[in-house]
Design a protein around this motif. Sequence first.
Motif, short mmCIF file in Angstrom:
data_model
loop_
_atom_site.label_atom_id
_atom_site.label_comp_id
_atom_site.label_asym_id
_atom_site.label_seq_id
_atom_site.Cartn_x
_atom_site.Cartn_y
_atom_site.Cartn_z
N GLN A 29 0.82 -1.20 0.00
CA GLN A 29 0.00 0.00 0.00
C GLN A 29 0.87 1.26 0.00
N PRO A 95 -6.96 -5.80 0.02
CA PRO A 95 -6.91 -4.63 -0.88
C PRO A 95 -5.87 -4.82 -1.97
N ASP A 97 -5.53 -3.26 -4.84
CA ASP A 97 -5.05 -2.00 -5.40
C ASP A 97 -4.12 -1.33 -4.40
N THR A 100 -5.40 1.72 -2.35
CA THR A 100 -6.68 1.63 -1.63
C THR A 100 -6.72 2.52 -0.40
N ARG A 103 -6.63 6.31 -1.28
CA ARG A 103 -7.88 6.83 -1.83
C ARG A 103 -8.96 6.92 -0.77
N LYS A 119 -15.09 1.46 -0.85
CA LYS A 119 -14.77 1.41 -2.28
C LYS A 119 -16.03 1.26 -3.12
N HIS A 153 -13.98 -2.98 1.51
CA HIS A 153 -12.94 -2.08 2.02
C HIS A 153 -13.53 -0.89 2.77
#
Length: 296
Positions: A29, A95, A97, A100, A103, A119, A153
């Motif tokens: 992350q 997560p 991405d 995550t 964002r 999300k 999420h």
Amino acid sequence: MTKQTLGVFLTTFERTDCLNIWIDLIKKQTIQPNKILVVDNSESDSVYHYFENKPISYLRVGFNSGPAGAASIGLKKLYEEGYDWIYWGDDDDPPTDPGTFERLLEIGNSSPSTGIVGKVGGRFISNRGRTRVYTNSELKPILVSDYVPGNKHILVSSKVIRHGIVSDPKLFFGFEELEFCLRVKDAGFLILVDGKGMMDARIKAGNLSPGYKWKGKSIGDLSRINRQYYSVRNMLYILWSRGEYLGYFYFLIKSLVKLPFSIKYGFSYFRKLSGLYGTAIFHHLTGRYGQYIATK
């Protein structure tokens, strides 16, 4: 503790196969959490031994409290330790991405009234006792939502727990995120979701119709049939406890009317589903919550 600290908790039950993947993805992350806490519902020692020599905080519940119970424990624990934002994680939906957390925090900080960020989000149709996701035409970069579904999420502000709101352990499994989100919204907090991320995912999948909205299928899968018990019982609880009596009776009648049509999946499926519906309704009426049947 400095501002904007992030605590992450992960709920798990007898799962060690996916934990390495989960931890590795957390490490990728772009914003690293200040703490990772594993809340273990397992009845065996497998997860305990897995984390025995790892630099991860571990909390063993001692019994299977279900996703709802484990989430309640994780939220309270990280709030008590002073984290500003708390990520509600599930062992089989990490997560993927790397952006995550970044964002979610960006969206969370867009308003001082934010209570929950997700999300994905949707609407709760209270007079029908159902949920629905947004169509493409409804999506905006940041959406004010009614709820965030499970495994999508969820980031929770510490202000929510300070207000005395955590997931309800007695639900055990099924719609615990919905019930939690509705109480957070009732308290005056905003539930914000990443509409841009939702749209990007649909574009990538080729779902470009303005009226497109994701539809799940819960009926017909014998391997997941026990979940119908928790879905019916807990939705009835949510509607009745909120005074949504029109939605309560609509949902109850619709469930019973739809039941005979499940025979198209075979008589054994119909018979088992009938028993689950009957037990769910009986347990709701007699106030029996928690775990009564296996989730699988």
